[in-house]
Design a protein around this motif. Structure first.
Motif, PDB file in Angstrom:
ATOM      1  N   UNK A 140       0.835  -1.201   0.000  1.00 49.29           N
ATOM      2  CA  UNK A 140       0.000   0.000   0.000  1.00 49.29           C
ATOM      3  C   UNK A 140       0.869   1.251   0.000  1.00 49.29           C
ATOM      4  N   UNK A 141       0.399   2.274  -0.719  1.00 49.87           N
ATOM      5  CA  UNK A 141       1.184   3.494  -0.900  1.00 49.87           C
ATOM      6  C   UNK A 141       0.272   4.712  -0.795  1.00 49.87           C
ATOM      7  N   UNK A 142       0.883   5.829  -0.428  1.00 48.24           N
ATOM      8  CA  UNK A 142       0.112   7.047  -0.184  1.00 48.24           C
ATOM      9  C   UNK A 142      -0.256   7.731  -1.492  1.00 48.24           C
ATOM     10  N   UNK A 143      -1.502   8.187  -1.561  1.00 49.80           N
ATOM     11  CA  UNK A 143      -1.962   8.949  -2.705  1.00 49.80           C
ATOM     12  C   UNK A 143      -1.794  10.439  -2.487  1.00 49.80           C
ATOM     13  N   UNK A 144      -2.371  11.223  -3.381  1.00 50.84           N
ATOM     14  CA  UNK A 144      -2.285  12.680  -3.273  1.00 50.84           C
ATOM     15  C   UNK A 144      -3.469  13.293  -4.009  1.00 50.84           C
ATOM     16  N   UNK A 145      -3.943  14.436  -3.522  1.00 51.13           N
ATOM     17  CA  UNK A 145      -5.042  15.133  -4.177  1.00 51.13           C
ATOM     18  C   UNK A 145      -4.642  15.533  -5.597  1.00 51.13           C
ATOM     19  N   UNK A 146      -3.344  15.734  -5.855  1.00 51.72           N
ATOM     20  CA  UNK A 146      -2.856  16.047  -7.204  1.00 51.72           C
ATOM     21  C   UNK A 146      -2.643  14.796  -8.055  1.00 51.72           C
ATOM     22  N   UNK A 147      -2.898  13.633  -7.512  1.00 46.70           N
ATOM     23  CA  UNK A 147      -2.752  12.296  -8.111  1.00 46.70           C
ATOM     24  C   UNK A 147      -1.278  11.866  -8.101  1.00 46.70           C
ATOM     25  N   UNK A 148      -0.923  11.102  -7.097  1.00 49.81           N
ATOM     26  CA  UNK A 148       0.451  10.612  -6.962  1.00 49.81           C
ATOM     27  C   UNK A 148       0.771   9.603  -8.065  1.00 49.81           C
ATOM     28  N   UNK A 149       2.019   9.621  -8.534  1.00 52.11           N
ATOM     29  CA  UNK A 149       2.476   8.693  -9.565  1.00 52.11           C
ATOM     30  C   UNK A 149       3.614   7.827  -9.020  1.00 52.11           C
ATOM     31  N   UNK A 150       3.523   6.533  -9.312  1.00 53.11           N
ATOM     32  CA  UNK A 150       4.558   5.582  -8.900  1.00 53.11           C
ATOM     33  C   UNK A 150       5.004   4.768 -10.117  1.00 53.11           C
ATOM     34  N   UNK A 151       6.317   4.639 -10.283  1.00 53.04           N
ATOM     35  CA  UNK A 151       6.872   3.734 -11.296  1.00 53.04           C
ATOM     36  C   UNK A 151       6.986   2.339 -10.684  1.00 53.04           C
ATOM     37  N   UNK A 152       6.507   1.356 -11.409  1.00 52.29           N
ATOM     38  CA  UNK A 152       6.589  -0.044 -10.990  1.00 52.29           C
ATOM     39  C   UNK A 152       7.542  -0.757 -11.947  1.00 52.29           C
ATOM     40  N   UNK A 153       8.596  -1.366 -11.402  1.00 57.11           N
ATOM     41  CA  UNK A 153       9.564  -2.082 -12.243  1.00 57.11           C
ATOM     42  C   UNK A 153       9.576  -3.560 -11.890  1.00 57.11           C
ATOM     43  N   UNK A 154       9.547  -4.390 -12.927  1.00 54.88           N
ATOM     44  CA  UNK A 154       9.635  -5.846 -12.746  1.00 54.88           C
ATOM     45  C   UNK A 154      10.905  -6.347 -13.419  1.00 54.88           C
TER      46      UNK A 154
ATOM     47  N   UNK B  23       3.376   2.390 -14.786  1.00 51.96           N
ATOM     48  CA  UNK B  23       3.036   3.449 -13.836  1.00 51.96           C
ATOM     49  C   UNK B  23       1.696   3.167 -13.164  1.00 51.96           C
ATOM     50  N   UNK B  24       1.609   3.508 -11.875  1.00 50.20           N
ATOM     51  CA  UNK B  24       0.354   3.450 -11.133  1.00 50.20           C
ATOM     52  C   UNK B  24       0.021   4.846 -10.613  1.00 50.20           C
ATOM     53  N   UNK B  25      -1.240   5.248 -10.743  1.00 44.88           N
ATOM     54  CA  UNK B  25      -1.707   6.551 -10.263  1.00 44.88           C
ATOM     55  C   UNK B  25      -2.588   6.336  -9.034  1.00 44.88           C
ATOM     56  N   UNK B  26      -2.341   7.137  -7.968  1.00 46.70           N
ATOM     57  CA  UNK B  26      -3.103   6.965  -6.730  1.00 46.70           C
ATOM     58  C   UNK B  26      -3.782   8.272  -6.353  1.00 46.70           C
ATOM     59  N   UNK B  27      -5.105   8.228  -6.314  1.00 42.73           N
ATOM     60  CA  UNK B  27      -5.914   9.372  -5.903  1.00 42.73           C
ATOM     61  C   UNK B  27      -6.048   9.394  -4.381  1.00 42.73           C
ATOM     62  N   UNK B  28      -6.109  10.614  -3.825  1.00 42.39           N
ATOM     63  CA  UNK B  28      -6.383  10.772  -2.392  1.00 42.39           C
ATOM     64  C   UNK B  28      -7.383  11.922  -2.233  1.00 42.39           C
ATOM     65  N   UNK B  29      -8.669  11.617  -2.305  1.00 42.07           N
ATOM     66  CA  UNK B  29      -9.684  12.672  -2.289  1.00 42.07           C
ATOM     67  C   UNK B  29      -9.779  13.383  -0.940  1.00 42.07           C
TER      68      UNK B  29
END
Length: 261
Positions: free
Chosen positions: A99-113, A127-133
């Motif tokens: 689990x990772x923290x989101x952001x009202x500006x929409x956090x972006x995370x790079x996922x590497x395999x 890439x995964x985008x995480x919203x935090x309303x």
């Protein structure tokens, strides 16, 4: 002479086939598909998962995560978060990455395999985008369940956008009246507020509006943010429901946007 020529051609064809088989068998195993998805962060982080497919059997995968946006929260390097081990014959994998923290500006995370096969390795990123309303929800004094949510407040490369909705659910079987207001304000710019009062309606079941109901009305055309150009914007979504008494649900947030966005 004809038989000899035919045999020569046949032998050449066999040799060519063997060379082709050898060439194909030497091609390296590779990842053919990688994607990641994330839940919404409503205050306790958001679960991230990933799916991967390869063209040969997978031995194991090392998974890495790096936050890239907002820039003031960005990671300097990838963090190893998981190693998934796989049985012979496995070519498609789905994993939970934590689990990772989101952001009202929409956090972006790079996922590497980084995938290891029996005869080599390959790597890929997505890439995964995480919203935090920002939100206000629940049942209040009039017995109506309501919600006001600012889902995201972000810059898309040309516009500053507020995205959200209000919703009320009436399970009492009695008329209630819903209304509300959406507003987007550029606090440090000589611009008018982008504001609309929502229609006042009597309802027995539900009342709802979202910013998308009004197209791009609440978007500020900011152009390219470079140099010292800064926008300080307030996003405001209010729901009001009257049934004997009037209750309010308000989602509001102020954010600064500049060249780092």
């Amino acid at each position: 002479m004809f038989k000899l020529k035919f045999k020569t051609i046949a032998i050449a064809a066999v040799i060519a086939s063997l060379l082709l088989i050898g060439f194909n068998s030497s091609e390296a195993a590779s990842i053919t598909y990688l994607s990641a998805s994330a839940n919404t962060d409503y205050g306790s982080d958001a679960a991230v998962s990933a799916s991967l497919t390869a063209d040969e059997d997978i031995s194991y995968i090392d998974w890495y995560v790096k936050q890239t946006y907002p820039t003031d929260e960005a990671d300097s390097d990838y963090e190893h978060v998981h190693t998934s081990m796989h049985n012979s014959g496995t070519r498609s994998v789905s994993v939970d990455l934590g689990s990772y923290e989101g952001h009202i500006k929409i956090a972006e995370y790079d996922i590497k395999a980084e995938v290891t096969f029996s005869d080599g390795s390959d790597s890929s990123t997505t890439t995964a985008s995480i919203y935090k309303p920002v939100y206000d929800s629940g049942s209040k004094t009039n017995g109506i369940y309501g919600s006001a949510e600012l889902t995201a407040h972000y810059y898309d490369g040309s516009s500053i956008i507020m995205d959200g909705y209000v919703y009320a659910y009436n399970e009492l079987g009695e008329n209630a009246t819903g209304s509300g207001r959406f507003r987007h304000t550029a606090q440090n710019k000589p611009l008018d507020e982008l504001e609309k009062d929502l229609p006042s309606k009597n309802f027995l079941s539900s009342y709802s509006y979202s910013t998308s109901d009004f197209g791009t009305f609440f978007n500020f055309d900011a152009g390219e943010l470079d140099g010292g150009d800064t926008w300080v914007c307030n996003a405001y979504l209010r729901l009001q429901v009257h049934k004997g008494v009037t209750d309010d649900w308000l989602a509001e947030d102020t954010n600064t946007f500049d060249e780092d966005d």
